[in-house]
Design a protein around this motif. Structure first.
Motif, short mmCIF file in Angstrom:
data_model
loop_
_atom_site.label_atom_id
_atom_site.label_comp_id
_atom_site.label_asym_id
_atom_site.label_seq_id
_atom_site.Cartn_x
_atom_site.Cartn_y
_atom_site.Cartn_z
N PHE A 1 0.83 -1.21 0.00
CA PHE A 1 0.00 0.00 0.00
C PHE A 1 0.86 1.26 0.00
O PHE A 1 0.65 2.17 -0.80
CB PHE A 1 -0.94 0.01 1.21
N ALA B 1 -8.60 0.42 -1.88
CA ALA B 1 -7.67 -0.55 -2.47
C ALA B 1 -7.83 -1.87 -1.72
O ALA B 1 -7.93 -1.87 -0.49
CB ALA B 1 -6.23 -0.05 -2.37
N TYR C 1 -6.43 -5.87 -1.08
CA TYR C 1 -5.25 -6.72 -1.14
C TYR C 1 -5.60 -8.10 -0.61
O TYR C 1 -6.46 -8.24 0.26
CB TYR C 1 -4.13 -6.14 -0.27
N GLU D 1 -2.10 -6.77 -4.72
CA GLU D 1 -3.29 -5.96 -4.97
C GLU D 1 -4.32 -6.75 -5.77
O GLU D 1 -4.01 -7.34 -6.79
CB GLU D 1 -2.92 -4.68 -5.71
N THR E 1 -8.75 -1.78 -7.18
CA THR E 1 -9.16 -0.54 -6.52
C THR E 1 -10.56 -0.18 -6.98
O THR E 1 -11.00 -0.59 -8.05
CB THR E 1 -8.21 0.63 -6.87
#
Length: 146
Positions: free
Chosen positions: A34, A66, A68, A74, A77
């Motif tokens: 992040f 976002a 994860y 990731e 988003t």
């Protein structure tokens, strides 16, 4: 499995959370990913679930979320957008099937595999969340009768 995770993410995004957890423990891999991707983010709020971790934050005067996995990779988003900000073909695909609905909210989700738009809309009979995905394919993500 990936679609299930994305479905859970979108459900959390659209529905929002009523309560913030007093203390959230975010693992090092997620924090590192992040911080690398979103330098300058402010007002960061974390939500940790079994299958994903969500960071909700502000960057460039825009609220972004976002997502994860637990390894810090990731998933994607999302951000709220206006219907006007959607691609013309996506708007047309939605309007063709749901022209008698009032749009309440639109979200753009940019995942590792695709970009999709989720539109929350309602009419006098029901509330729906519609996904406009690849090739402007429209599908019902959620449907509730009134």
């Amino acid at each position: 499995m990936k679609k299930l995770i994305i479905a859970a993410i979108i459900a959390v995004s659209v529905a929002g959370s009523a309560f913030a957890a007093p203390t959230v423990s975010v693992n090092y891999n997620v924090l590192s990913s992040f911080k690398s991707a979103f330098k300058g983010a402010t007002d960061i709020q974390w939500t940790v679930k079994e299958d994903f971790v969500k960071a909700s934050f502000i960057i460039n005067d825009e609220r972004i979320e976002a997502f994860y996995n637990q390894y810090g990779e990731e998933i994607g988003t999302s951000k709220a957008i206006t219907l006007d900000a959607m691609p013309v073909d996506a708007k047309r695909a939605f309007a063709k099937m749901y022209n008698n609905y009032t749009v309440k909210e639109a979200i753009q989700f940019e995942g590792t595999d695709e970009t999709a738009y989720y539109i929350s809309a309602e009419n006098e009979k029901e509330t729906v969340i519609i996904k406009v995905g690849e090739n402007n394919r429209v599908s019902v993500f959620s449907q509730t009768k009134k």
